[in-house]
Design an enzyme around this catalytic site. Structure first.
Site, short mmCIF file in Angstrom:
data_model
loop_
_atom_site.label_atom_id
_atom_site.label_comp_id
_atom_site.label_asym_id
_atom_site.label_seq_id
_atom_site.Cartn_x
_atom_site.Cartn_y
_atom_site.Cartn_z
N GLU A 101 0.83 -1.20 0.00
CA GLU A 101 0.00 0.00 0.00
C GLU A 101 0.87 1.25 0.00
OE1 GLU A 101 -3.86 -1.90 2.25
OE2 GLU A 101 -2.30 -0.96 3.43
N CYS A 151 3.47 8.44 1.21
CA CYS A 151 4.12 7.45 2.07
C CYS A 151 4.23 6.15 1.26
CB CYS A 151 3.22 7.27 3.30
SG CYS A 151 3.77 6.00 4.42
N CYS A 158 7.21 -7.31 6.79
CA CYS A 158 8.39 -6.78 7.48
C CYS A 158 8.89 -7.84 8.46
CB CYS A 158 8.04 -5.50 8.23
SG CYS A 158 9.49 -4.73 9.00
N CYS A 162 7.67 -5.48 15.24
CA CYS A 162 7.37 -4.52 16.32
C CYS A 162 5.97 -4.81 16.87
CB CYS A 162 7.50 -3.09 15.80
SG CYS A 162 9.13 -2.76 15.12
N CYS A 165 2.65 -3.06 15.31
CA CYS A 165 2.63 -2.73 13.88
C CYS A 165 1.99 -3.83 13.04
CB CYS A 165 4.05 -2.46 13.40
SG CYS A 165 4.12 -2.12 11.64
N CYS A 382 0.10 5.54 8.77
CA CYS A 382 1.29 4.72 8.65
C CYS A 382 1.30 3.73 9.80
CB CYS A 382 2.54 5.58 8.71
SG CYS A 382 2.72 6.54 7.22
N1 SAH Z 1 9.92 0.30 9.24
C1 SAH Z 1 10.09 1.67 9.34
C2 SAH Z 1 9.09 2.47 8.52
C3 SAH Z 1 7.67 1.97 8.49
S1 SAH Z 1 6.76 2.07 9.98
C4 SAH Z 1 10.05 2.12 10.78
O1 SAH Z 1 9.69 1.34 11.64
O2 SAH Z 1 10.42 3.26 11.04
C5 SAH Z 1 6.33 3.79 10.04
C6 SAH Z 1 6.06 4.32 11.43
O3 SAH Z 1 4.75 3.90 11.90
C7 SAH Z 1 7.04 3.86 12.49
O4 SAH Z 1 7.43 4.95 13.31
C8 SAH Z 1 6.23 2.87 13.27
O5 SAH Z 1 6.75 2.65 14.52
C9 SAH Z 1 4.86 3.49 13.26
N2 SAH Z 1 3.79 2.58 13.57
C10 SAH Z 1 3.68 1.29 13.23
N3 SAH Z 1 2.51 0.76 13.70
C11 SAH Z 1 1.88 1.75 14.34
C12 SAH Z 1 0.64 1.83 15.03
N4 SAH Z 1 -0.17 0.79 15.13
N5 SAH Z 1 0.31 3.00 15.58
C13 SAH Z 1 1.12 4.08 15.47
N6 SAH Z 1 2.29 4.07 14.83
C14 SAH Z 1 2.68 2.91 14.27
FE1 SF4 Z 2 8.57 -3.15 10.40
FE2 SF4 Z 2 6.39 -2.07 11.42
FE3 SF4 Z 2 8.55 -2.32 12.95
FE4 SF4 Z 2 8.52 -0.52 10.94
S1 SF4 Z 2 7.24 -0.50 12.78
S2 SF4 Z 2 10.16 -1.97 11.46
S3 SF4 Z 2 7.26 -1.63 9.43
S4 SF4 Z 2 7.34 -4.00 12.06
#
Ligand code: SAH
Ligand code: SF4
Length: 398
Positions: A101, A151, A158, A162, A165, A382
């Site tokens: 996406e 974006c 991934c 995390c 996420c 995001c």
């Molecule tokens: N992998 C990279 C970029 C993609 S994630 C990274 O982690 O930086 C983009 C951003 O969205 C990151 O700061 C991530 O921590 C945040 N993010 C992911 N899931 C989220 C959620 N459920 N609520 C708020 N922010 C989130």
């Molecule tokens: Fe991967 Fe989501 Fe962690 Fe970014 S926040 S590194 S997209 S698992």
């Protein structure tokens, strides 16, 4: 498996002008024909060789035969969802049927003047992007058109896992190659509304850009090439969960000119390792050293992303730890109340806790914004970019 092409024979859409020059000669033309082809594809978004009217017919024929073959199928938009705030989420189909996406986020007109700085709200991924006001390289339309931040994704899924996420729920399916990454920008730009222009690109969609370093670096060169899409390097931001060696590599390869956003989310190793497993490999001391070493140009700042999760990282004491951790580093802090996702029981804190956290940072002199959730009604924030069909498994132990 990754569909990465070798650096020596990149996909046509991932070729840089000098590579197109060599290809043009191979096709029986002159080097400048290669530059023309690059411009058609990246500046004008034209991938059909028969429409490249300034090329000799013989080269157009050869291109149609084997030169740009496959460019059209690198990615197509399968679906567009438009939120009430005009944020658009595009479901992009890749050549092998995988999907990712990309999100178009128009700047809310007048938002800046309404909101006092530094205590204020910022627009989602837009908050990590460069401000419009300080760029005079955008042409005459810059002041009258609406700037859109796009974006984009860099991986299908991934590997980082995390806790909050959606992108990591089903693990890494595969890396995207550079042509696929840049294609998102080409299809996104083609879908801008009248009066909109592409202002910033943030690599904050699905995937960890620095885990797919070579393809990401090539995509950055393509997106910022002046003969192509032509975004200034400071209008492009890479967001990373903190892969320290690759942060150093990015700094070296682009002289620190590419914007950097760090998904920090905690100021002590115990909390951070629970939220971001990558912290066990690159703990905070290493990450902070890497950031202090990043060759940041004068007057530029690193964006610190801090997703607030109720009961995990949202106390004023944790804000004070963050203040101590960031001391001496030029940063702006984005606070993001967590967007709830299906696969996790984690939730965002109450607004009062979010505001108390922000107040502590602002009182310590930090520029600190609470990110407004854009495109909520189409789950376009995001970190909400899930793989379609990925089975949510509930993660409770964080
Ligand atoms: N992998 C990279 C970029 C993609 S994630 C990274 O982690 O930086 C983009 C951003 O969205 C990151 O700061 C991530 O921590 C945040 N993010 C992911 N899931 C989220 C959620 N459920 N609520 C708020 N922010 C989130
Ligand atoms: Fe991967 Fe989501 Fe962690 Fe970014 S926040 S590194 S997209 S698992």
């Amino acid at each position: 498996m990754p569909r990465e092409k070798s650096e020596n024979s990149p996909d046509p859409i991932a070729r840089l002008p000098d590579e197109w020059a060599a290809e043009a000669v191979r096709l029986g033309g002159r080097p400048f024909h290669g530059t023309q082809i690059f411009r058609w594809i990246h500046a004008r978004g034209e991938i059909n060789p028969s429409h490249m009217t300034d090329l000799p017919a013989a080269i157009r024929g050869r291109l149609a035969q084997d030169g740009v073959g496959g460019v059209g199928s690198v990615c197509t938009v399968a679906h567009e969802l438009r939120a009430t705030d005009s944020t658009r989420k595009l479901l992009v189909l890749l050549g092998d049927g995988a999907s990712v996406e990309t999100v178009l986020i128009p700047r809310i007109v007048g938002a800046k003047s309404e909101l006092p700085s530094p205590v204020g709200l910022a627009n989602d991924a837009d908050a990590a992007a460069a401000d419009d006001d300080d760029d005079d390289a955008l042409g005459d339309n810059a002041s009258t058109s609406i700037s859109v931040t796009q974006c984009i994704s860099t991986q299908v899924g991934c590997a980082m896992g995390c806790a909050f996420c959606a992108s990591g729920v089903a693990g890494l399916k595969r890396h995207m190659h550079a042509g696929e990454i840049v294609s998102q920008v080409l299809v996104g730009r083609a879908r801008l509304d009248p009066g909109e222009r592409l202002g910033n690109v943030v690599l904050m969609g699905m995937g960890e850009p620095l885990h797919n370093y070579d393809a990401t670096a090539r995509a950055l060169r393509l997106i910022t090439h002046p003969l192509g899409i032509g975004l200034s390097t400071r209008r492009v931001t890479v967001s990373t969960s903190g892969l320290v060696p690759e942060i150093a590599r990015l700094g070296r390869d682009f002289g620190g000119q590419i914007g950097l956003a760090i998904s920090l989310h905690a100021a002590d190793d115990e909390t951070r390792s629970r939220l971001l497993p990558i912290n066990k490999k690159y703990p905070l001391a290493e990450l902070m050293k890497g950031l202090h070493d990043y060759p940041l140009p004068r007057r530029r700042r690193i964006t610190m992303e801090y997703t607030l999760v109720a009961g995990k990282n949202d106390t004023v004491d944790q804000a004070k730890k963050l203040i101590r951790l960031l001391r001496g580093l030029p940063v702006k802090v984005n606070l993001i109340p967590m967007n709830p996702i299906a696969s996790s029981t984690l939730t965002p804190p109450d607004l009062s806790r979010v505001l108390a956290f922000q107040r502590a940072l602002c009182d310590a002199g930090y520029s600190c914004f609470i990110r407004r959730r854009r495109g909520d009604d189409v789950a376009a924030a995001c970190g909400q970019l899930a793989i379609h069909g990925a089975k949510p498994k509930i993660r409770r132990n964080c």
